[in-house]
Design an enzyme around this catalytic site. Sequence first.
Site, PDB file in Angstrom:
ATOM      1  N   ASP A  53       2.325  -1.787   6.325  1.00 57.78           N
ATOM      2  CA  ASP A  53       3.119  -1.235   7.091  1.00 57.78           C
ATOM      3  C   ASP A  53       2.375  -0.024   7.796  1.00 57.78           C
ATOM      4  OD1 ASP A  53       3.588   0.553   5.143  1.00 57.78           O
ATOM      5  OD2 ASP A  53       5.664   0.175   4.997  1.00 57.78           O
ATOM      6  N   SER A  54       1.345   0.579   7.280  1.00 54.82           N
ATOM      7  CA  SER A  54       0.522   1.458   7.826  1.00 54.82           C
ATOM      8  C   SER A  54       0.141   1.155   9.338  1.00 54.82           C
ATOM      9  CB  SER A  54      -0.732   1.922   6.798  1.00 54.82           C
ATOM     10  OG  SER A  54      -1.333   0.638   6.458  1.00 54.82           O
ATOM     11  N   ASP A  92       3.289  -5.951   3.666  1.00 57.32           N
ATOM     12  CA  ASP A  92       4.286  -5.064   3.190  1.00 57.32           C
ATOM     13  C   ASP A  92       5.768  -5.476   3.780  1.00 57.32           C
ATOM     14  OD1 ASP A  92       3.437  -3.117   1.550  1.00 57.32           O
ATOM     15  OD2 ASP A  92       2.616  -2.033   3.382  1.00 57.32           O
ATOM     16  N   LYS A 122       4.694  -7.006  -0.728  1.00 56.78           N
ATOM     17  CA  LYS A 122       4.757  -5.787  -1.543  1.00 56.78           C
ATOM     18  C   LYS A 122       5.905  -4.977  -1.139  1.00 56.78           C
ATOM     19  CE  LYS A 122       1.773  -2.240  -0.588  1.00 56.78           C
ATOM     20  NZ  LYS A 122       2.753  -1.028  -0.276  1.00 56.78           N
ATOM     21  N   GLU A 124       8.057  -1.289  -2.043  1.00 60.41           N
ATOM     22  CA  GLU A 124       8.129   0.283  -2.558  1.00 60.41           C
ATOM     23  C   GLU A 124       9.499   0.354  -3.396  1.00 60.41           C
ATOM     24  OE1 GLU A 124       7.321   3.134   0.380  1.00 60.41           O
ATOM     25  OE2 GLU A 124       5.476   2.063   1.174  1.00 60.41           O
ATOM     26  N   GLU A 191       0.112   5.187  -6.070  1.00 61.29           N
ATOM     27  CA  GLU A 191      -0.529   5.977  -4.637  1.00 61.29           C
ATOM     28  C   GLU A 191      -0.180   7.574  -5.196  1.00 61.29           C
ATOM     29  OE1 GLU A 191      -0.104   6.627  -0.041  1.00 61.29           O
ATOM     30  OE2 GLU A 191       0.921   4.850  -0.900  1.00 61.29           O
TER      31      GLU A 191
END
Length: 273
Positions: A53-54, A92, A122, A124, A191
Amino acid sequence: MAGYLSSDTRKVTTHRLIEMKQRGEKISMLTSYDYTTAQIVDGAGVDVILVGDSASNVMAGNVTTLPMTLDQMIYHGCSVMRGVKRALVVVDMPFGYYQAAPYDGVQNAIRMMKETGADALKLEGGEEIIETIRRIIGAGVPVMGHLGLMPQSINKYGTYAVRAKDDAEAEKLVNDARLLEEAGCFAVVLEKIPAVLAERVAKELTIPVIGIGAGGGVDGQVLVVADMLGMSKGFSPRFLRRYADLHTIMTDAIGQYVTDVKSGDFPNEQEQY
């Protein structure tokens, strides 16, 4: 330089990543958001491609990852999948599509897998979303966890500083990592945390631990492809190694194109029909 594919063309799977950890082979991981870049990254031999999602920052120019929608991530995921033959592709799940309730998370995860054709997703977070992760995995969707600095929670942190430096946050991170493994995650990204802590987690878990700004004691590394290729100029964290200076190369090439067009040099006689 020949790519890694020259000696190993087998498709990378979640099981193969665990085998790589067991034999001490480091795992390489990079982001991609489009077909052309994904082809290059895959052809160079990267083991895992993250459709991050970057893309919110790199592709759309947003300050955070929060604006990304499910539809946008599906679009990027589909684009990448068309260009990949070997790498494991992880997409993501964007902010707001799995945090509210397990049912919503499962529904959205299934949609992402069906429409992108990706290999895994993925998410978070740790204990706070562990029931959602269990249910997504229970539905047959492979999940990679993500702990430490979690960009989707940046407004809660208020800073991009190193996470888990104090004992309480460090112990919570270790506990969350254990919970993710117990829930069935096939890997975890850590991270921007102290290298000693990341190495401890990697030794305690049987699943691979991929680091970004987490030192060399983990099982693999991930970077944003635009950063490591030097396409961006303003972002220079300690953990970033630039392997090229594409910003300068591309600027020079485009500037020369502009000059050639304006001077009438392009196209020449050999470049016409």
